[in-house]
Scaffold this motif. Structure first.
Motif, PDB file in Angstrom:
ATOM      1  N   UNK A   1      -1.775  -7.293 -16.862  1.00 25.14           N
ATOM      2  CA  UNK A   1      -0.909  -7.850 -17.904  1.00 25.14           C
ATOM      3  C   UNK A   1       0.521  -7.341 -17.753  1.00 25.14           C
ATOM      4  N   UNK A   2       0.660  -6.051 -17.413  1.00 27.31           N
ATOM      5  CA  UNK A   2       2.000  -5.482 -17.236  1.00 27.31           C
ATOM      6  C   UNK A   2       2.721  -6.153 -16.071  1.00 27.31           C
ATOM      7  N   UNK A   3       2.040  -6.350 -14.956  1.00 30.13           N
ATOM      8  CA  UNK A   3       2.657  -6.974 -13.786  1.00 30.13           C
ATOM      9  C   UNK A   3       3.029  -8.427 -14.063  1.00 30.13           C
ATOM     10  N   UNK A   4       2.179  -9.129 -14.806  1.00 34.74           N
ATOM     11  CA  UNK A   4       2.485 -10.515 -15.163  1.00 34.74           C
ATOM     12  C   UNK A   4       3.735 -10.583 -16.040  1.00 34.74           C
ATOM     13  N   UNK A   5       3.804  -9.663 -17.013  1.00 38.99           N
ATOM     14  CA  UNK A   5       4.989  -9.640 -17.885  1.00 38.99           C
ATOM     15  C   UNK A   5       6.250  -9.331 -17.084  1.00 38.99           C
ATOM     16  N   UNK A   6       6.152  -8.377 -16.152  1.00 37.43           N
ATOM     17  CA  UNK A   6       7.311  -8.031 -15.328  1.00 37.43           C
ATOM     18  C   UNK A   6       7.733  -9.216 -14.468  1.00 37.43           C
ATOM     19  N   UNK A   7       6.747  -9.939 -13.940  1.00 31.24           N
ATOM     20  CA  UNK A   7       7.052 -11.090 -13.091  1.00 31.24           C
ATOM     21  C   UNK A   7       7.744 -12.190 -13.887  1.00 31.24           C
ATOM     22  N   UNK A   8       7.248 -12.442 -15.094  1.00 29.11           N
ATOM     23  CA  UNK A   8       7.860 -13.475 -15.931  1.00 29.11           C
ATOM     24  C   UNK A   8       9.266 -13.069 -16.365  1.00 29.11           C
ATOM     25  N   UNK A   9       9.457 -11.787 -16.647  1.00 31.45           N
ATOM     26  CA  UNK A   9      10.785 -11.321 -17.046  1.00 31.45           C
ATOM     27  C   UNK A   9      11.766 -11.458 -15.893  1.00 31.45           C
ATOM     28  N   UNK A  10      11.307 -11.195 -14.658  1.00 36.98           N
ATOM     29  CA  UNK A  10      12.165 -11.329 -13.494  1.00 36.98           C
ATOM     30  C   UNK A  10      12.578 -12.773 -13.278  1.00 36.98           C
ATOM     31  N   UNK A  11      11.642 -13.710 -13.472  1.00 43.41           N
ATOM     32  CA  UNK A  11      11.955 -15.121 -13.304  1.00 43.41           C
ATOM     33  C   UNK A  11      12.965 -15.578 -14.353  1.00 43.41           C
ATOM     34  N   UNK A  12      12.768 -15.092 -15.586  1.00 44.72           N
ATOM     35  CA  UNK A  12      13.708 -15.483 -16.649  1.00 44.72           C
ATOM     36  C   UNK A  12      15.097 -14.907 -16.382  1.00 44.72           C
ATOM     37  N   UNK A  13      15.148 -13.701 -15.779  1.00 46.58           N
ATOM     38  CA  UNK A  13      16.423 -13.063 -15.503  1.00 46.58           C
ATOM     39  C   UNK A  13      17.214 -13.754 -14.422  1.00 46.58           C
ATOM     40  N   UNK A  14      16.510 -14.430 -13.505  1.00 53.85           N
ATOM     41  CA  UNK A  14      17.183 -15.105 -12.410  1.00 53.85           C
ATOM     42  C   UNK A  14      17.402 -16.604 -12.672  1.00 53.85           C
ATOM     43  N   UNK A  15      16.887 -17.065 -13.829  1.00 52.66           N
ATOM     44  CA  UNK A  15      17.007 -18.499 -14.126  1.00 52.66           C
ATOM     45  C   UNK A  15      18.445 -18.846 -14.516  1.00 52.66           C
TER      46      UNK A  15
END
Length: 263
Positions: free
Chosen positions: A249-263
Motif C-alpha cells: 500500500x505504501x509503494x502504491x501511494x508513493x507511485x501515485x503521488x509521483x505520477x501526480x507530481x509529474x502531471x
C-alpha cells in the motif's frame, strides 16, 4: 454460580471440522445458542443433533454485528462466549460452578491452551479473552479482523484455561489470512495509541523477524516438535502477509503521488 444462569453462545460458518467436539463439552447447559452464517457443510446437521442447541441463522456482515445479534438471543443473566473451535474442559465447568460473583463483577477472563490437531502446546500468542460475562453489561466493537468485547464493570481471572483446537483444512486458514491481513492493515493505519505488538507491526520489519524467535525460544515451542513448528510457521506467515500488505500500500501511494507530481 448456577449453571442454569449461563447460556453458551457460538458463531458458526462451515465448522463441521470443529463443532461436534465443542458442543460435546456443553451438554451441561440447558440451552446453547448457535448463530450460523448459512453454512454449506454439515455444521447445521451436527449442531441440531444436540437437544440443548437452539440454532438461528443470520447473513454475515461483520463479527461485531453477528455477536451483537447473538447477545439478543440469550435470555439468561450470564453468557459463555465461545468460538466454534473452543473446548470447555470439565475443570473449567467445575470452577465456574463454584464462583460467587459480586454484583459489581461484569465478567471473567480466561487463558487458552492452544492445540494443533489435538496436541496441546506449551505456549501461544493467543491472548486471554473475557469469555463469561453478564449480558446486560456487555457490548461488542470491531477490532481489526475480529471483535472486541467491552464490559461495564470489573473483570476477574479464571484459573482454568479453555482449549483452542481448530482442525479446519489449512487451505481455508490460508484463504482467511488474506482478508484478515487487509483488515488488520486498515486498523493499524487508523490507530495512534497502540500496544507493543502493534508497534512492532507498524515497523513492517520487526514483527515478521521476531515472531519465529519468540514462538520457538521464548514460548518454548521448539520443544513441541512438528506441532510447535506448525504453529510458528502459521504465526510467521500471518505477520509476513500483514507486512506485505502494508508495504504494498505504501509503494502504491508513493507511485501515485509521483505520477501526480509529474502531471
Amino acid at each position: 454460580m448456577e449453571l442454569t444462569s449461563i447460556t453458551p453462545l457460538i458463531l458458526t460458518y462451515n465448522e463441521a471440522a470443529n463443532i461436534d467436539r465443542t458442543l460435546g463439552r456443553l451438554t451441561w447447559a440447558d440451552r446453547v445458542v448457535v448463530v450460523d452464517s448459512y453454512s454449506t457443510d454439515a455444521t447445521i446437521d451436527v449442531a441440531t443433533s444436540y437437544e440443548n442447541v437452539d440454532l438461528v441463522q443470520r447473513e454475515f456482515d461483520d463479527h461485531t454485528s453477528q455477536w451483537s445479534y447473538g447477545l439478543d438471543q440469550v435470555e439468561t443473566e450470564w453468557i459463555l462466549s465461545l468460538d466454534a473451535d473452543y473446548q470447555v474442559p470439565a475443570e473449567f465447568v467445575e470452577e465456574v460452578r463454584n464462583l460467587e460473583p459480586p454484583l459489581t463483577l461484569a465478567g471473567y477472563r480466561s487463558n487458552f491452551t492452544y492445540c494443533v490437531y489435538g496436541r496441546p502446546l506449551r505456549g501461544t500468542l493467543y491472548p486471554p479473552r473475557i469469555v463469561l460475562f453478564r449480558n446486560e453489561r456487555a457490548r461488542y466493537g470491531q477490532d481489526g479482523h475480529t471483535q472486541r468485547l467491552s464490559v461495564d464493570g470489573s473483570v476477574n481471572e479464571l484459573d482454568t484455561s479453555l482449549y483452542h483446537d481448530d482442525r479446519k483444512p489449512l487451505s481455508e486458514w490460508l484463504d482467511n489470512q488474506h482478508r484478515y491481513a487487509r483488515l488488520e492493515a486498515e486498523k493499524l493505519a487508523q490507530a495512534d495509541d497502540v500496544g507493543i505488538t502493534d508497534q512492532l507491526r507498524k515497523t513492517d520489519v520487526l514483527a515478521p523477524l521476531l515472531t519465529p524467535l519468540y514462538c520457538l525460544f521464548v514460548q518454548g515451542l521448539i520443544l513441541d516438535g512438528w506441532a510447535g513448528w506448525h504453529y510458528t510457521l502459521q504465526r510467521t506467515y500471518a505477520e509476513l502477509l500483514l507486512a506485505l500488505v502494508r508495504v504494498d500500500a505504501r509503494l502504491r501511494d508513493d507511485s501515485e503521488s509521483s505520477r501526480e507530481g509529474t502531471a
